[in-house]
Design an enzyme around this catalytic site. Structure first.
Site, PDB file in Angstrom:
ATOM      1  N   GLY A 161      -2.789 -54.543  -1.425  1.00  0.00           N
ATOM      2  CA  GLY A 161      -2.901 -53.275  -0.709  1.00  0.00           C
ATOM      3  C   GLY A 161      -1.552 -52.791  -0.235  1.00  0.00           C
ATOM      4  N   GLY A 162      -0.542 -52.956  -1.091  1.00  0.00           N
ATOM      5  CA  GLY A 162       0.845 -52.722  -0.704  1.00  0.00           C
ATOM      6  C   GLY A 162       1.313 -51.289  -0.745  1.00  0.00           C
ATOM      7  CG  ASP A 179      -2.983 -49.941  -2.640  1.00  0.00           C
ATOM      8  OD1 ASP A 179      -4.144 -49.454  -2.633  1.00  0.00           O
ATOM      9  OD2 ASP A 179      -2.305 -50.079  -1.620  1.00  0.00           O
ATOM     10  CG  PHE A 189      -7.795 -55.075  -1.058  1.00  0.00           C
ATOM     11  CD1 PHE A 189      -8.853 -55.330  -0.214  1.00  0.00           C
ATOM     12  CD2 PHE A 189      -6.924 -54.046  -0.737  1.00  0.00           C
ATOM     13  CE1 PHE A 189      -9.069 -54.571   0.916  1.00  0.00           C
ATOM     14  CE2 PHE A 189      -7.126 -53.281   0.402  1.00  0.00           C
ATOM     15  CZ  PHE A 189      -8.206 -53.538   1.226  1.00  0.00           C
ATOM     16  NE  ARG A 211       4.741 -54.340   6.971  1.00  0.00           N
ATOM     17  CZ  ARG A 211       4.767 -53.012   7.063  1.00  0.00           C
ATOM     18  NH1 ARG A 211       4.044 -52.270   6.224  1.00  0.00           N
ATOM     19  NH2 ARG A 211       5.509 -52.413   7.969  1.00  0.00           N
ATOM     20  CG  HIS A 250      -5.202 -53.235  11.149  1.00  0.00           C
ATOM     21  ND1 HIS A 250      -4.348 -53.424  10.084  1.00  0.00           N
ATOM     22  CD2 HIS A 250      -5.071 -51.932  11.501  1.00  0.00           C
ATOM     23  CE1 HIS A 250      -3.721 -52.281   9.824  1.00  0.00           C
ATOM     24  NE2 HIS A 250      -4.144 -51.361  10.651  1.00  0.00           N
TER      25      HIS A 250
END
Length: 205
Positions: free
Chosen positions: A129-130, A154, A176, A193, A197
């Site tokens: 998910g970059g 991604d 992902f 990163r 959340h």
């Protein structure tokens, strides 16, 4: 410059005005956060309707309630062609440097000491998910001279906006949540990163 009553009026934007101007990275951040104001305004209604319980499903969240897109996640909604402005603002905002970021993983982690591998074809680093590749670029600078391949993973629509990736970097366009390609299994490091959340336990665990 001396001005008189006959001088031509001249105006200059304030600091905040310059932040909103086209080409300013902060402009995208303002646009990005403005889309979440609707969710914030409707939070009382959302929690009253669900018995003030913590959201457990990304497809039934305050954002979904505010935008009337039940059954979709924030990222599903944002990824629609008609929501390109929201999508572009999100991607650019994610590239902004955060306070203290220089001391986080990419700058502080002992990359060469702990992640060294001897096989040049093996995957060294996968940024899950970059986004548009800003962390892959930073990692590659730290890993200069090391063996292995860096991968950016991604959604295809996000990968399409990834520019100026390091030489030899590989892109994988998929969610992902889908099974990891066989070619990535056994990578030395997977990097998530500012990712988990965004998801409640139903999706994140």
């Amino acid at each position: 410059t001396t001005t008189t009553a006959d001088s031509i009026p001249r105006y200059t934007p304030s600091a905040f005005g310059r932040a909103l101007a086209t080409g300013s990275p902060l402009r995208s951040a303002v646009i990005h956060f403005s889309y979440h104001f609707r969710s914030a305004v409707k939070l009382p209604d959302y929690f009253a309707a669900n018995g003030y319980k913590h959201p457990v499903d990304a497809r039934d969240s305050p954002f979904v309630n505010a935008y009337g897109c039940k059954g979709e996640t924030y990222f599903d909604y944002m990824n629609k062609p008609e929501n390109a402005r929201m999508f572009d603002a999100f991607n650019e905002t994610m590239t902004l440097r955060k306070p203290g970021e220089h001391d986080t993983f990419v700058a502080a982690y002992p990359v060469k000491e702990r992640l060294a591998i001897s096989e040049p074809s093996r995957v060294l680093f996968v940024d899950i998910g970059g986004g548009v590749g800003h962390q892959v670029r930073k990692f590659s600078e730290r890993a200069q001279g090391m063996q292995g391949v860096c991968v950016l993973l991604d959604l295809p629509s996000v990968i399409a906006q990834a520019k100026e990736l390091p030489d030899g970097a590989v892109t994988v366009g998929q969610s992902f949540f889908d099974p990891m390609p066989q070619s990535l299994k056994g990578a030395k490091a997977f990097y998530l990163r500012m990712l988990l959340h965004d998801w409640p336990e139903m999706q994140a665990v």
